[in-house]
Motif scaffolding. Sequence first.
Motif, PDB file in Angstrom:
ATOM      1  N   GLU A  47       0.833  -1.212   0.000  1.00 34.62           N
ATOM      2  CA  GLU A  47       0.000   0.000   0.000  1.00 34.62           C
ATOM      3  C   GLU A  47       0.865   1.258   0.000  1.00 34.62           C
ATOM      4  OE1 GLU A  47      -3.984  -1.630   2.345  1.00 34.62           O
ATOM      5  OE2 GLU A  47      -2.375  -0.627   3.469  1.00 34.62           O
ATOM      6  N   ALA A  48       1.920   1.247   0.811  1.00 34.72           N
ATOM      7  CA  ALA A  48       2.794   2.412   0.877  1.00 34.72           C
ATOM      8  C   ALA A  48       3.463   2.676  -0.470  1.00 34.72           C
ATOM      9  CB  ALA A  48       3.847   2.222   1.958  1.00 34.72           C
ATOM     10  N   MET A  49       3.921   1.624  -1.128  1.00 33.92           N
ATOM     11  CA  MET A  49       4.548   1.798  -2.437  1.00 33.92           C
ATOM     12  C   MET A  49       3.557   2.379  -3.441  1.00 33.92           C
ATOM     13  SD  MET A  49       6.993   1.741  -4.559  1.00 33.92           S
ATOM     14  CE  MET A  49       8.356   0.878  -3.798  1.00 33.92           C
ATOM     15  N   THR A  50       2.358   1.819  -3.477  1.00 38.24           N
ATOM     16  CA  THR A  50       1.330   2.310  -4.401  1.00 38.24           C
ATOM     17  C   THR A  50       0.971   3.756  -4.083  1.00 38.24           C
ATOM     18  OG1 THR A  50       0.418   0.093  -4.697  1.00 38.24           O
ATOM     19  CG2 THR A  50      -1.038   1.942  -5.197  1.00 38.24           C
ATOM     20  N   GLY A  51       0.816   4.063  -2.800  1.00 39.37           N
ATOM     21  CA  GLY A  51       0.491   5.424  -2.401  1.00 39.37           C
ATOM     22  C   GLY A  51       1.584   6.411  -2.746  1.00 39.37           C
ATOM     23  N   LEU A  52       2.828   6.021  -2.538  1.00 38.13           N
ATOM     24  CA  LEU A  52       3.943   6.915  -2.839  1.00 38.13           C
ATOM     25  C   LEU A  52       4.094   7.154  -4.331  1.00 38.13           C
ATOM     26  CD1 LEU A  52       6.563   5.713  -0.209  1.00 38.13           C
ATOM     27  CD2 LEU A  52       5.391   7.917  -0.270  1.00 38.13           C
ATOM     28  N   LEU A  53       3.839   6.130  -5.133  1.00 43.21           N
ATOM     29  CA  LEU A  53       3.855   6.323  -6.589  1.00 43.21           C
ATOM     30  C   LEU A  53       2.854   7.392  -6.996  1.00 43.21           C
ATOM     31  CD1 LEU A  53       4.108   2.603  -7.804  1.00 43.21           C
ATOM     32  CD2 LEU A  53       5.765   4.419  -8.317  1.00 43.21           C
ATOM     33  N   ALA A  54       1.658   7.306  -6.446  1.00 41.95           N
ATOM     34  CA  ALA A  54       0.616   8.279  -6.778  1.00 41.95           C
ATOM     35  C   ALA A  54       0.959   9.657  -6.212  1.00 41.95           C
ATOM     36  CB  ALA A  54      -0.732   7.803  -6.242  1.00 41.95           C
ATOM     37  N   MET A  55       1.478   9.673  -5.012  1.00 39.89           N
ATOM     38  CA  MET A  55       1.850  10.939  -4.375  1.00 39.89           C
ATOM     39  C   MET A  55       2.919  11.675  -5.167  1.00 39.89           C
ATOM     40  SD  MET A  55       3.442  11.453  -0.532  1.00 39.89           S
ATOM     41  CE  MET A  55       1.907  11.797   0.338  1.00 39.89           C
ATOM     42  N   MET A  56       3.932  10.945  -5.598  1.00 41.09           N
ATOM     43  CA  MET A  56       5.014  11.578  -6.341  1.00 41.09           C
ATOM     44  C   MET A  56       4.544  12.063  -7.710  1.00 41.09           C
ATOM     45  SD  MET A  56       7.338  11.522  -4.118  1.00 41.09           S
ATOM     46  CE  MET A  56       8.704  12.124  -5.100  1.00 41.09           C
ATOM     47  N   ALA A  57       3.676  11.286  -8.353  1.00 40.06           N
ATOM     48  CA  ALA A  57       3.140  11.703  -9.654  1.00 40.06           C
ATOM     49  C   ALA A  57       2.334  12.988  -9.525  1.00 40.06           C
ATOM     50  CB  ALA A  57       2.282  10.585 -10.242  1.00 40.06           C
ATOM     51  N   GLU A  58       1.531  13.077  -8.469  1.00 41.82           N
ATOM     52  CA  GLU A  58       0.716  14.280  -8.266  1.00 41.82           C
ATOM     53  C   GLU A  58       1.590  15.472  -7.890  1.00 41.82           C
ATOM     54  OE1 GLU A  58      -3.049  15.901  -8.711  1.00 41.82           O
ATOM     55  OE2 GLU A  58      -2.397  13.817  -9.030  1.00 41.82           O
ATOM     56  N   SER A  59       2.637  15.235  -7.114  1.00 49.20           N
ATOM     57  CA  SER A  59       3.570  16.306  -6.762  1.00 49.20           C
ATOM     58  C   SER A  59       4.238  16.864  -8.004  1.00 49.20           C
ATOM     59  CB  SER A  59       4.646  15.774  -5.794  1.00 49.20           C
ATOM     60  OG  SER A  59       4.058  15.267  -4.616  1.00 49.20           O
ATOM     61  N   ASP A  60       4.616  15.964  -8.908  1.00 52.64           N
ATOM     62  CA  ASP A  60       5.235  16.377 -10.168  1.00 52.64           C
ATOM     63  C   ASP A  60       4.253  17.177 -11.015  1.00 52.64           C
ATOM     64  OD1 ASP A  60       7.230  16.571 -12.083  1.00 52.64           O
ATOM     65  OD2 ASP A  60       6.673  14.685 -13.040  1.00 52.64           O
ATOM     66  N   LYS A  61       3.029  16.696 -11.075  1.00 50.47           N
ATOM     67  CA  LYS A  61       1.981  17.374 -11.850  1.00 50.47           C
ATOM     68  C   LYS A  61       1.769  18.809 -11.376  1.00 50.47           C
ATOM     69  CE  LYS A  61      -3.009  17.002 -12.700  1.00 50.47           C
ATOM     70  NZ  LYS A  61      -4.213  16.169 -12.404  1.00 50.47           N
ATOM     71  N   LEU A  62       1.887  19.023 -10.080  1.00 52.66           N
ATOM     72  CA  LEU A  62       1.668  20.356  -9.508  1.00 52.66           C
ATOM     73  C   LEU A  62       2.935  21.210  -9.491  1.00 52.66           C
ATOM     74  CD1 LEU A  62      -0.640  19.427  -6.499  1.00 52.66           C
ATOM     75  CD2 LEU A  62      -1.304  20.515  -8.652  1.00 52.66           C
ATOM     76  N   GLY A  63       4.035  20.672 -10.006  1.00 56.94           N
ATOM     77  CA  GLY A  63       5.265  21.458 -10.143  1.00 56.94           C
ATOM     78  C   GLY A  63       6.169  21.481  -8.930  1.00 56.94           C
ATOM     79  N   TYR A  64       6.007  20.528  -8.007  1.00 55.09           N
ATOM     80  CA  TYR A  64       6.805  20.526  -6.792  1.00 55.09           C
ATOM     81  C   TYR A  64       8.098  19.726  -6.891  1.00 55.09           C
ATOM     82  CZ  TYR A  64       3.088  22.810  -4.158  1.00 55.09           C
ATOM     83  OH  TYR A  64       2.161  23.715  -3.687  1.00 55.09           O
ATOM     84  N   LEU A  65       8.335  19.084  -8.021  1.00 57.72           N
ATOM     85  CA  LEU A  65       9.513  18.213  -8.136  1.00 57.72           C
ATOM     86  C   LEU A  65      10.571  18.789  -9.066  1.00 57.72           C
ATOM     87  CD1 LEU A  65       7.990  14.625  -8.054  1.00 57.72           C
ATOM     88  CD2 LEU A  65       8.962  15.991  -6.207  1.00 57.72           C
ATOM     89  N   LYS A  66      10.574  20.077  -9.230  1.00 55.97           N
ATOM     90  CA  LYS A  66      11.671  20.715  -9.979  1.00 55.97           C
ATOM     91  C   LYS A  66      12.890  20.768  -9.077  1.00 55.97           C
ATOM     92  CE  LYS A  66       8.419  23.568 -12.573  1.00 55.97           C
ATOM     93  NZ  LYS A  66       7.892  24.948 -12.794  1.00 55.97           N
ATOM     94  N   PRO A  67      14.053  20.366  -9.593  1.00 53.40           N
ATOM     95  CA  PRO A  67      15.260  20.388  -8.759  1.00 53.40           C
ATOM     96  C   PRO A  67      15.477  21.761  -8.140  1.00 53.40           C
ATOM     97  CG  PRO A  67      15.680  19.243 -10.808  1.00 53.40           C
ATOM     98  CD  PRO A  67      14.309  19.844 -10.943  1.00 53.40           C
ATOM     99  N   LYS A  68      15.869  21.777  -6.868  1.00 51.13           N
ATOM    100  CA  LYS A  68      16.037  23.034  -6.147  1.00 51.13           C
ATOM    101  C   LYS A  68      17.447  23.580  -6.229  1.00 51.13           C
ATOM    102  CE  LYS A  68      13.895  23.383  -2.158  1.00 51.13           C
ATOM    103  NZ  LYS A  68      13.450  23.070  -0.785  1.00 51.13           N
ATOM    104  N   TYR A  69      18.331  22.856  -6.896  1.00 50.78           N
ATOM    105  CA  TYR A  69      19.704  23.334  -6.973  1.00 50.78           C
ATOM    106  C   TYR A  69      20.213  23.148  -8.400  1.00 50.78           C
ATOM    107  CZ  TYR A  69      21.069  18.387  -6.777  1.00 50.78           C
ATOM    108  OH  TYR A  69      21.220  17.039  -7.037  1.00 50.78           O
ATOM    109  N   VAL A  70      21.219  23.934  -8.754  1.00 50.82           N
ATOM    110  CA  VAL A  70      21.819  23.896 -10.095  1.00 50.82           C
ATOM    111  C   VAL A  70      23.188  23.234  -9.986  1.00 50.82           C
ATOM    112  CG1 VAL A  70      22.632  25.257 -12.046  1.00 50.82           C
ATOM    113  CG2 VAL A  70      20.624  26.009 -10.747  1.00 50.82           C
ATOM    114  N   LEU A  71      23.444  22.301 -10.890  1.00 50.55           N
ATOM    115  CA  LEU A  71      24.731  21.600 -10.859  1.00 50.55           C
ATOM    116  C   LEU A  71      25.865  22.544 -11.241  1.00 50.55           C
ATOM    117  CD1 LEU A  71      23.685  18.268 -12.624  1.00 50.55           C
ATOM    118  CD2 LEU A  71      24.113  18.639 -10.189  1.00 50.55           C
TER     119      LEU A  71
END
Length: 427
Positions: free
Chosen positions: A403-427
């Motif tokens: 359940e946790a794996m399935t939930g985290l997959l969905a959570m991360m996808a939704e976070s990405d959709k809302l723009g929260y997974l853009k890297p916060k630092y520049v290489l």
Amino acid sequence: MHLIWLFASLVVLASAGTSQDSEQKRYDNHRVYELNISNNVQLKIINKLTELSQKYDIWKEYNAHTKQMHVMVNPSEEKRFQLFLRLFNINNELLIPNLQSLIDNESVANARYSTTFGWSRYNSLAEIYTWLDGILAAYPEVTEGSIIGQSYEGRDIRAIKISYKEGNPGVVIESNIHGCEWITSATVTYFINQLLTSEDEQVRALAENHDWYIVPVLNVDGFVYSHEKDRLWRKNRQPSNTSSCVGADPNRNYDSHWMEQGGSSDPCASNYAGAYAFSEPEIKAMSDYIISIKDKLNIFLGFHSYSQLVLSPYGHTDLEFPDNYDDMMQVAKAYADAVEAMPYGSVYQIGSSATVLYFTSGGAKEWAYNEMDIELSYTIEFRDTGRYGFMLPPAFILPNCEEAMTGLLAMMAESDKLGYLKPKYVL
């Protein structure tokens, strides 16, 4: 008349004393009740009982929205407790009739798989660390181990970083901050294993497109103590300078609204917040670790049990909410919906800690959100809703992990959709 009688009874309770540590604390005929609180008098009575006698323990604190709380009762207080329930007309349901039977059943189930590490039983700290050594040796290209600090008793607090490429958005996971919540470290070790070994396309994308910073067992002393001495031990093991009672609640010790709500100044209380913010070495270590990587972190997750909840800040108030609360709830809903759609049908509630669970301050996710600018910060309370509580049987480990794996997959996808997974630092 009733108030005089009540006061006298409470004085008796207060003078009853506390039991000393034994080789292994037993909970024969200890019961856990769900109470439905309908007025302030009832709430004050229950809170006073638990405050004055260690023969009561609040497993789930009162929530003003659900009107419920869970209380464990020592058998020596059962008659008195029933009298209070009748006298003050407190509706209740017996959740666990004999806590020791759950502990015994867990021990028997664990013994069946005592020679192998896996997710059919609960593993000790030594077993988890040995397994972690094997993981680091087997996947040196994508893993990095570190010791982020030492506990009061001198145990290493270890972290693992999993990174397949530079520049990924970062997720930090804090697990087993409370000693007795064994399902959390069981679930996080499963998650680590999946990130490294799964051939599922979605899991591979999850692993390879994010950097993972994971502390499998934060409260190492409390975790060991819960295995060796007291299965229900919650706090860490640092002594108090003002009391013979040991330990603080690590999740009340972060420097964010410390001691404003839901924490106690009593060293004997299960929610004792410590002498001051960051007074506990485990929390100082974890906070220093997060500070060292804060510019790489997009999401904070704290794994807990029990109640089946996805909780956002705030815990100190139910009158204010984070600026991005709607987004937080959208991401939390993605987790809950994905889990409920599984064959197990587990239902997770979502909301802020203060509205869905209870008031609390000095917590990890609030500190991560308020002080570290981690815009998505959650507590995930795993199974169940009270039938087993902290004593989730080993047979439910793998279902919870899935359940946790399935939930985290969905959570991360939704976070990405809302723009929260853009890297916060520049290489």
